[in-house]
Design a protein around this motif. Sequence first.
Motif, mmCIF file in Angstrom:
data_model
loop_
_atom_site.group_PDB
_atom_site.id
_atom_site.type_symbol
_atom_site.label_atom_id
_atom_site.label_comp_id
_atom_site.label_asym_id
_atom_site.label_seq_id
_atom_site.Cartn_x
_atom_site.Cartn_y
_atom_site.Cartn_z
ATOM 1 N N LEU A 136 39.616 35.798 36.616
ATOM 2 C CA LEU A 136 40.194 37.135 36.545
ATOM 3 C C LEU A 136 39.640 37.919 35.359
ATOM 4 O O LEU A 136 39.462 37.387 34.262
ATOM 5 N N THR A 137 39.360 39.203 35.606
ATOM 6 C CA THR A 137 38.957 40.107 34.527
ATOM 7 C C THR A 137 40.209 40.726 33.902
ATOM 8 O O THR A 137 41.309 40.655 34.453
ATOM 9 N N ASP A 138 40.033 41.372 32.760
ATOM 10 C CA ASP A 138 41.154 42.092 32.159
ATOM 11 C C ASP A 138 41.685 43.152 33.113
ATOM 12 O O ASP A 138 42.900 43.389 33.185
ATOM 13 N N ASN A 139 40.792 43.799 33.856
ATOM 14 C CA ASN A 139 41.224 44.809 34.821
ATOM 15 C C ASN A 139 42.034 44.178 35.947
ATOM 16 O O ASN A 139 43.015 44.764 36.426
ATOM 17 N N ASP A 140 41.620 42.992 36.414
ATOM 18 C CA ASP A 140 42.391 42.286 37.448
ATOM 19 C C ASP A 140 43.808 42.009 36.958
ATOM 20 O O ASP A 140 44.789 42.243 37.670
ATOM 21 N N GLY A 142 45.412 43.474 34.513
ATOM 22 C CA GLY A 142 46.148 44.713 34.296
ATOM 23 C C GLY A 142 46.701 45.288 35.593
ATOM 24 O O GLY A 142 47.773 45.904 35.600
ATOM 25 N N ALA A 143 45.961 45.075 36.689
ATOM 26 C CA ALA A 143 46.419 45.555 38.004
ATOM 27 C C ALA A 143 47.304 44.538 38.706
ATOM 28 O O ALA A 143 47.673 44.736 39.865
ATOM 29 N N LYS A 144 47.629 43.446 37.995
ATOM 30 C CA LYS A 144 48.493 42.379 38.528
ATOM 31 C C LYS A 144 47.937 41.791 39.825
ATOM 32 O O LYS A 144 48.664 41.514 40.775
ATOM 33 N N GLN A 145 46.592 41.597 39.831
ATOM 34 C CA GLN A 145 45.923 40.980 40.970
ATOM 35 C C GLN A 145 45.618 39.520 40.635
ATOM 36 O O GLN A 145 44.945 39.239 39.638
ATOM 37 N N LEU A 213 39.551 40.157 48.939
ATOM 38 C CA LEU A 213 38.625 39.036 48.735
ATOM 39 C C LEU A 213 37.752 39.310 47.511
ATOM 40 O O LEU A 213 36.970 40.269 47.502
ATOM 41 N N PRO A 214 37.833 38.485 46.451
ATOM 42 C CA PRO A 214 37.041 38.736 45.241
ATOM 43 C C PRO A 214 35.533 38.586 45.445
ATOM 44 O O PRO A 214 34.759 39.402 44.951
ATOM 45 N N LYS A 264 39.517 37.292 25.947
ATOM 46 C CA LYS A 264 40.022 36.234 26.816
ATOM 47 C C LYS A 264 38.912 35.902 27.802
ATOM 48 O O LYS A 264 38.347 36.798 28.429
ATOM 49 N N PRO A 265 38.537 34.623 27.942
ATOM 50 C CA PRO A 265 37.454 34.257 28.874
ATOM 51 C C PRO A 265 37.719 34.822 30.272
ATOM 52 O O PRO A 265 38.850 34.772 30.774
ATOM 53 N N GLN A 266 36.664 35.357 30.874
ATOM 54 C CA GLN A 266 36.808 35.987 32.176
ATOM 55 C C GLN A 266 35.455 36.056 32.879
ATOM 56 O O GLN A 266 34.433 35.628 32.335
#
Length: 365
Positions: A136-140, A142-145, A213-214, A264-266
Amino acid sequence: KNKNLFYDLSKDTFIFELKQNGLVIQSGIFKTSVEPGTTKTMPVQFKQINTPGYYTKTIYYKTPLGIQSFDQQVFEVKQDQPKEKAMLVVEGKETIGIQFIDTEYLFDKRKGLVSIQVNDEEILKQAPKPIFYRALTDNDRGAKQTYANWLNASLFQNVVSFKMIRNSKCAQMIYTIQLESIEEECKLVYTVYNNQSIQIQLHLDKNSQRQTLPLFGIEFALKEEFKNFAYFGKGEKDTYIDRDHALTDFYFENVDTNYIPYLKPQEHGNHTDCKWCSLSNDTIQVNIKSEKMECMASKYSFMHLYNANHTFELPQTNTTHLRITKQQMGVGGINSWGAKVQPQYLIDQSKNLDFTCTLYISKKD
Protein backbone atom coordinates in the motif's frame (compact mmCIF):
# COMPACT_ATOMS: atom_id res chain seq x y z
CA LYS A 1 3.04 25.22 -32.34
CA ASN A 2 4.11 28.30 -30.41
CA LYS A 3 1.59 28.97 -27.64
CA ASN A 4 3.49 31.99 -26.31
CA LEU A 5 1.80 35.39 -26.66
CA PHE A 6 4.93 37.41 -27.48
CA TYR A 7 7.97 35.07 -27.73
CA ASP A 8 9.00 33.92 -31.24
CA LEU A 9 11.33 30.94 -30.37
CA SER A 10 14.26 32.39 -32.33
CA LYS A 11 16.56 32.01 -29.32
CA ASP A 12 15.59 28.37 -28.78
CA THR A 13 17.04 25.14 -30.15
CA PHE A 14 15.54 21.85 -31.28
CA ILE A 15 17.68 18.71 -30.90
CA PHE A 16 16.91 15.45 -32.70
CA GLU A 17 18.41 12.12 -31.70
CA LEU A 18 18.19 8.54 -32.93
CA LYS A 19 19.29 5.73 -30.59
CA GLN A 20 19.77 2.04 -31.26
CA ASN A 21 19.77 -0.14 -28.12
CA GLY A 22 20.56 2.93 -26.03
CA LEU A 23 23.44 4.20 -28.19
CA VAL A 24 23.19 7.41 -30.22
CA ILE A 25 23.60 6.66 -33.95
CA GLN A 26 22.39 10.02 -35.28
CA SER A 27 21.87 13.47 -33.79
CA GLY A 28 21.59 17.07 -34.88
CA ILE A 29 20.14 20.47 -34.09
CA PHE A 30 18.02 23.03 -35.88
CA LYS A 31 16.71 26.50 -35.12
CA THR A 32 13.68 28.32 -36.41
CA SER A 33 11.58 31.33 -35.66
CA VAL A 34 7.93 30.59 -34.98
CA GLU A 35 5.77 33.63 -34.46
CA PRO A 36 3.58 33.71 -31.33
CA GLY A 37 0.33 31.79 -31.77
CA THR A 38 1.40 30.19 -35.06
CA THR A 39 2.46 26.75 -36.26
CA LYS A 40 5.39 25.79 -38.49
CA THR A 41 6.33 22.38 -39.91
CA MET A 42 10.03 21.42 -40.01
CA PRO A 43 11.27 18.26 -41.77
CA VAL A 44 13.67 16.03 -39.82
CA GLN A 45 15.44 13.34 -41.83
CA PHE A 46 16.18 10.31 -39.65
CA LYS A 47 18.24 7.43 -41.00
CA GLN A 48 16.52 4.46 -42.55
CA ILE A 49 16.61 1.54 -40.10
CA ASN A 50 16.69 -2.19 -40.87
CA THR A 51 19.10 -3.62 -38.27
CA PRO A 52 17.33 -5.56 -35.46
CA GLY A 53 17.13 -3.72 -32.16
CA TYR A 54 15.18 -1.27 -29.99
CA TYR A 55 15.07 2.30 -31.29
CA THR A 56 14.02 5.72 -30.04
CA LYS A 57 13.54 8.85 -32.13
CA THR A 58 13.51 11.89 -29.83
CA ILE A 59 13.17 15.62 -30.45
CA TYR A 60 14.04 17.93 -27.54
CA TYR A 61 12.93 21.56 -27.20
CA LYS A 62 15.66 23.58 -25.46
CA THR A 63 15.57 27.18 -24.26
CA PRO A 64 18.44 29.13 -22.69
CA LEU A 65 17.18 27.70 -19.38
CA GLY A 66 17.60 24.09 -20.53
CA ILE A 67 15.46 21.31 -22.04
CA GLN A 68 11.78 22.12 -21.52
CA SER A 69 10.02 19.22 -23.27
CA PHE A 70 10.45 16.35 -25.69
CA ASP A 71 8.54 14.25 -28.20
CA GLN A 72 9.50 10.62 -28.71
CA GLN A 73 8.74 7.64 -30.94
CA VAL A 74 9.70 4.13 -29.80
CA PHE A 75 9.89 1.10 -32.09
CA GLU A 76 11.55 -2.28 -32.52
CA VAL A 77 13.04 -4.00 -35.52
CA LYS A 78 12.60 -7.65 -34.66
CA GLN A 79 15.32 -10.19 -35.22
CA ASP A 80 14.96 -13.73 -36.46
CA GLN A 81 13.97 -16.35 -33.93
CA PRO A 82 16.85 -18.31 -32.37
CA LYS A 83 17.66 -21.59 -34.05
CA GLU A 84 15.87 -24.73 -32.98
CA LYS A 85 17.74 -27.03 -30.62
CA ALA A 86 17.39 -30.58 -29.44
CA MET A 87 14.71 -30.71 -26.73
CA LEU A 88 14.09 -33.69 -24.45
CA VAL A 89 10.82 -33.88 -22.51
CA VAL A 90 10.67 -36.32 -19.59
CA GLU A 91 7.35 -36.73 -17.77
CA GLY A 92 7.18 -38.23 -14.30
CA LYS A 93 4.29 -38.76 -11.93
CA GLU A 94 4.52 -35.29 -10.33
CA THR A 95 6.98 -33.39 -12.53
CA ILE A 96 7.95 -32.68 -16.13
CA GLY A 97 11.55 -32.02 -17.07
CA ILE A 98 12.54 -30.27 -20.30
CA GLN A 99 16.21 -30.53 -21.16
CA PHE A 100 18.46 -28.76 -23.64
CA ILE A 101 22.24 -29.06 -23.94
CA ASP A 102 23.00 -26.52 -21.20
CA THR A 103 19.58 -25.56 -19.82
CA GLU A 104 16.91 -27.51 -17.91
CA TYR A 105 13.39 -26.50 -16.93
CA LEU A 106 11.47 -28.42 -14.29
CA PHE A 107 7.70 -28.12 -13.88
CA ASP A 108 5.80 -29.41 -10.89
CA LYS A 109 2.25 -30.37 -11.82
CA ARG A 110 0.96 -28.78 -8.60
CA LYS A 111 3.27 -25.78 -8.27
CA GLY A 112 4.36 -24.60 -11.71
CA LEU A 113 7.87 -23.77 -12.93
CA VAL A 114 10.02 -24.76 -9.95
CA SER A 115 13.52 -24.86 -11.44
CA ILE A 116 15.67 -23.30 -14.16
CA GLN A 117 19.21 -24.64 -14.31
CA VAL A 118 21.91 -23.33 -16.63
CA ASN A 119 25.10 -25.41 -16.64
CA ASP A 120 23.87 -27.00 -13.41
CA GLU A 121 23.47 -23.59 -11.75
CA GLU A 122 20.02 -22.99 -10.25
CA ILE A 123 18.40 -19.62 -10.94
CA LEU A 124 15.03 -19.73 -9.18
CA LYS A 125 14.33 -19.63 -5.45
CA GLN A 126 10.68 -20.59 -5.88
CA ALA A 127 8.04 -20.96 -8.58
CA PRO A 128 6.75 -17.78 -10.28
CA LYS A 129 3.25 -16.83 -9.11
CA PRO A 130 0.43 -14.67 -10.42
CA ILE A 131 0.34 -11.41 -8.44
CA PHE A 132 -2.52 -8.96 -8.02
CA TYR A 133 -1.42 -6.82 -5.06
CA ARG A 134 1.05 -4.06 -4.28
CA ALA A 135 2.37 -2.80 -0.97
CA LEU A 136 0.00 0.00 0.00
CA THR A 137 1.08 3.56 -0.79
CA ASP A 138 0.41 6.50 1.50
CA ASN A 139 -2.32 7.53 -0.93
CA ASP A 140 -3.91 4.05 -0.70
CA ARG A 141 -3.95 4.25 3.07
CA GLY A 142 -5.27 7.81 3.04
CA ALA A 143 -8.15 6.69 0.80
CA LYS A 144 -8.75 3.72 3.14
CA GLN A 145 -8.10 1.23 0.33
CA THR A 146 -6.82 -2.18 1.49
CA TYR A 147 -7.49 -4.39 -1.55
CA ALA A 148 -7.71 -7.27 0.96
CA ASN A 149 -9.26 -9.73 -1.50
CA TRP A 150 -6.37 -9.27 -3.89
CA LEU A 151 -3.84 -9.64 -1.09
CA ASN A 152 -5.33 -13.05 -0.28
CA ALA A 153 -5.52 -13.97 -3.97
CA SER A 154 -1.80 -13.25 -4.30
CA LEU A 155 -0.85 -15.22 -1.19
CA PHE A 156 -3.19 -18.21 -1.35
CA GLN A 157 -3.40 -20.05 -4.66
CA ASN A 158 -4.24 -23.65 -5.38
CA VAL A 159 -3.68 -25.49 -8.67
CA VAL A 160 -6.93 -27.29 -9.41
CA SER A 161 -6.05 -28.74 -12.82
CA PHE A 162 -3.03 -29.33 -15.01
CA LYS A 163 -2.46 -30.66 -18.50
CA MET A 164 0.42 -30.80 -20.95
CA ILE A 165 0.13 -30.45 -24.73
CA ARG A 166 3.13 -31.58 -26.76
CA ASN A 167 4.17 -31.33 -30.40
CA SER A 168 7.46 -31.34 -32.30
CA LYS A 169 8.17 -27.64 -31.68
CA CYS A 170 7.00 -27.02 -28.12
CA ALA A 171 5.63 -28.37 -24.87
CA GLN A 172 2.79 -26.48 -23.23
CA MET A 173 1.95 -26.67 -19.52
CA ILE A 174 -1.50 -25.34 -18.64
CA TYR A 175 -2.32 -24.59 -14.98
CA THR A 176 -5.75 -23.63 -13.70
CA ILE A 177 -5.34 -21.84 -10.37
CA GLN A 178 -8.04 -21.22 -7.77
CA LEU A 179 -7.66 -17.80 -6.13
CA GLU A 180 -8.74 -17.36 -2.54
CA SER A 181 -11.15 -14.57 -1.50
CA ILE A 182 -12.33 -13.70 -5.00
CA GLU A 183 -13.29 -17.39 -5.44
CA GLU A 184 -12.37 -17.41 -9.11
CA GLU A 185 -9.83 -19.15 -11.29
CA CYS A 186 -7.02 -17.83 -13.42
CA LYS A 187 -4.97 -19.65 -16.04
CA LEU A 188 -1.17 -19.68 -16.16
CA VAL A 189 0.33 -21.23 -19.31
CA TYR A 190 4.01 -21.99 -19.98
CA THR A 191 4.99 -22.86 -23.54
CA VAL A 192 8.57 -24.10 -23.88
CA TYR A 193 9.81 -23.84 -27.48
CA ASN A 194 12.68 -25.76 -28.98
CA ASN A 195 14.70 -22.53 -29.24
CA GLN A 196 14.86 -22.66 -25.39
CA SER A 197 12.51 -19.72 -24.81
CA ILE A 198 9.41 -19.90 -22.58
CA GLN A 199 6.28 -18.00 -23.45
CA ILE A 200 4.27 -17.19 -20.30
CA GLN A 201 0.56 -16.34 -20.51
CA LEU A 202 -1.71 -15.22 -17.67
CA HIS A 203 -5.50 -15.00 -18.06
CA LEU A 204 -8.32 -13.83 -15.78
CA ASP A 205 -11.94 -13.65 -16.91
CA LYS A 206 -13.72 -10.31 -16.92
CA ASN A 207 -15.79 -9.32 -13.89
CA SER A 208 -16.61 -5.65 -13.39
CA GLN A 209 -18.13 -6.36 -9.95
CA ARG A 210 -14.80 -7.13 -8.30
CA GLN A 211 -12.92 -4.90 -5.89
CA THR A 212 -10.44 -2.47 -7.49
CA LEU A 213 -7.50 -4.48 -8.85
CA PRO A 214 -4.06 -3.03 -7.90
CA LEU A 215 -2.05 -4.88 -10.56
CA PHE A 216 -2.08 -7.89 -12.87
CA GLY A 217 1.08 -9.84 -13.52
CA ILE A 218 3.64 -12.39 -12.37
CA GLU A 219 6.33 -12.29 -9.68
CA PHE A 220 9.58 -14.25 -9.98
CA ALA A 221 11.88 -15.08 -7.07
CA LEU A 222 15.51 -15.46 -8.16
CA LYS A 223 18.69 -16.18 -6.25
CA GLU A 224 20.11 -13.12 -4.55
CA GLU A 225 23.21 -12.83 -6.77
CA PHE A 226 20.96 -11.69 -9.63
CA LYS A 227 21.35 -8.04 -8.62
CA ASN A 228 21.95 -6.30 -11.96
CA PHE A 229 18.62 -5.04 -13.30
CA ALA A 230 18.26 -3.52 -16.76
CA TYR A 231 15.19 -2.47 -18.72
CA PHE A 232 14.08 -0.72 -21.89
CA GLY A 233 11.18 1.47 -20.87
CA LYS A 234 10.31 4.73 -19.16
CA GLY A 235 12.76 5.82 -16.50
CA GLU A 236 15.11 6.38 -14.86
CA LYS A 237 12.99 7.33 -11.86
CA ASP A 238 9.85 5.40 -10.95
CA THR A 239 6.99 5.66 -13.44
CA TYR A 240 3.33 4.71 -13.12
CA ILE A 241 0.37 5.02 -15.45
CA ASP A 242 -0.42 8.44 -13.95
CA ARG A 243 3.27 9.38 -13.50
CA ASP A 244 4.86 8.43 -16.82
CA HIS A 245 6.10 11.64 -18.43
CA ALA A 246 9.56 10.19 -18.90
CA LEU A 247 11.98 9.20 -21.62
CA THR A 248 12.09 5.67 -22.94
CA ASP A 249 15.66 4.36 -23.00
CA PHE A 250 17.90 1.61 -21.67
CA TYR A 251 18.35 2.00 -17.91
CA PHE A 252 20.37 0.09 -15.33
CA GLU A 253 19.83 -0.40 -11.60
CA ASN A 254 21.34 -2.36 -8.75
CA VAL A 255 18.78 -4.29 -6.71
CA ASP A 256 20.68 -3.48 -3.50
CA THR A 257 20.41 0.28 -3.97
CA ASN A 258 17.11 0.90 -5.75
CA TYR A 259 14.99 0.87 -2.59
CA ILE A 260 13.32 4.21 -1.82
CA PRO A 261 13.26 4.86 1.96
CA TYR A 262 9.82 6.42 2.32
CA LEU A 263 8.79 7.29 5.87
CA LYS A 264 6.72 4.08 5.80
CA PRO A 265 7.83 1.29 3.41
CA GLN A 266 5.52 1.12 0.42
CA GLU A 267 5.22 0.40 -3.29
CA HIS A 268 8.12 1.77 -5.35
CA GLY A 269 10.43 1.00 -8.26
CA ASN A 270 7.87 0.48 -11.03
CA HIS A 271 8.64 1.28 -14.69
CA THR A 272 5.98 1.63 -17.39
CA ASP A 273 5.94 1.00 -21.16
CA CYS A 274 8.74 -1.57 -21.04
CA LYS A 275 9.51 -3.95 -23.88
CA TRP A 276 12.44 -5.78 -22.29
CA CYS A 277 14.06 -6.26 -18.91
CA SER A 278 16.72 -8.53 -17.43
CA LEU A 279 18.33 -9.66 -14.20
CA SER A 280 21.86 -10.97 -14.29
CA ASN A 281 24.73 -12.21 -12.18
CA ASP A 282 28.33 -12.44 -13.35
CA THR A 283 27.66 -15.11 -15.98
CA ILE A 284 23.91 -15.57 -16.65
CA GLN A 285 21.23 -13.15 -17.78
CA VAL A 286 17.50 -13.82 -17.38
CA ASN A 287 15.57 -11.83 -19.98
CA ILE A 288 11.86 -11.00 -20.26
CA LYS A 289 10.30 -9.56 -23.43
CA SER A 290 6.78 -8.30 -24.06
CA GLU A 291 5.06 -5.96 -26.48
CA LYS A 292 4.24 -3.73 -23.50
CA MET A 293 4.65 -4.35 -19.78
CA GLU A 294 5.54 -2.77 -16.47
CA CYS A 295 8.39 -4.14 -14.38
CA MET A 296 10.36 -3.71 -11.18
CA ALA A 297 13.11 -5.58 -9.32
CA SER A 298 13.74 -5.49 -5.58
CA LYS A 299 15.28 -7.46 -2.75
CA TYR A 300 11.93 -7.02 -0.98
CA SER A 301 8.64 -8.67 -1.80
CA PHE A 302 5.36 -6.81 -1.37
CA MET A 303 4.88 -8.69 1.91
CA HIS A 304 8.20 -7.46 3.29
CA LEU A 305 7.04 -3.88 2.62
CA TYR A 306 3.50 -4.60 3.82
CA ASN A 307 4.68 -5.88 7.22
CA ALA A 308 7.20 -3.11 8.01
CA ASN A 309 6.30 0.20 9.61
CA HIS A 310 9.81 1.62 9.21
CA THR A 311 12.76 0.94 6.91
CA PHE A 312 14.89 -0.46 9.74
CA GLU A 313 12.27 -3.19 10.25
CA LEU A 314 12.78 -4.60 6.76
CA PRO A 315 14.57 -7.97 6.91
CA GLN A 316 17.87 -9.05 5.43
CA THR A 317 16.83 -11.04 2.37
CA ASN A 318 18.52 -13.61 0.17
CA THR A 319 16.18 -13.33 -2.81
CA THR A 320 15.73 -10.99 -5.77
CA HIS A 321 12.09 -10.38 -6.64
CA LEU A 322 11.22 -9.54 -10.25
CA ARG A 323 7.67 -8.33 -10.88
CA ILE A 324 6.34 -8.25 -14.45
CA THR A 325 2.85 -6.84 -14.99
CA LYS A 326 0.45 -6.05 -17.77
CA GLN A 327 -0.57 -2.98 -15.79
CA GLN A 328 -0.58 -1.47 -12.33
CA MET A 329 -3.22 1.02 -11.24
CA GLY A 330 -2.09 4.61 -10.74
CA VAL A 331 -0.82 6.00 -7.47
CA GLY A 332 -3.29 8.90 -7.29
CA GLY A 333 -2.33 11.95 -5.30
CA ILE A 334 -5.03 14.57 -5.83
CA ASN A 335 -4.75 14.52 -2.08
CA SER A 336 -3.45 11.92 0.37
CA TRP A 337 -6.36 11.87 2.81
CA GLY A 338 -9.29 10.42 0.91
CA ALA A 339 -9.04 10.89 -2.86
CA LYS A 340 -9.05 7.67 -4.84
CA VAL A 341 -7.15 6.99 -8.07
CA GLN A 342 -8.99 8.52 -11.02
CA PRO A 343 -11.03 6.01 -13.09
CA GLN A 344 -8.91 6.37 -16.25
CA TYR A 345 -5.90 5.12 -14.28
CA LEU A 346 -7.58 1.95 -12.98
CA ILE A 347 -7.39 -1.53 -14.50
CA ASP A 348 -10.51 -2.21 -16.57
CA GLN A 349 -12.04 -5.46 -15.29
CA SER A 350 -15.03 -5.31 -17.64
CA LYS A 351 -12.80 -7.02 -20.21
CA ASN A 352 -10.79 -10.25 -19.99
CA LEU A 353 -7.30 -9.66 -18.65
CA ASP A 354 -4.52 -11.28 -20.67
CA PHE A 355 -0.79 -10.82 -20.30
CA THR A 356 1.92 -12.47 -22.42
CA CYS A 357 5.68 -12.30 -22.05
CA THR A 358 8.65 -14.41 -23.13
CA LEU A 359 11.51 -15.57 -20.91
CA TYR A 360 14.86 -16.53 -22.36
CA ILE A 361 18.33 -17.11 -20.97
CA SER A 362 21.53 -15.61 -22.34
CA LYS A 363 25.13 -15.86 -21.20
CA LYS A 364 27.32 -12.88 -20.46
CA ASP A 365 30.66 -12.54 -22.15
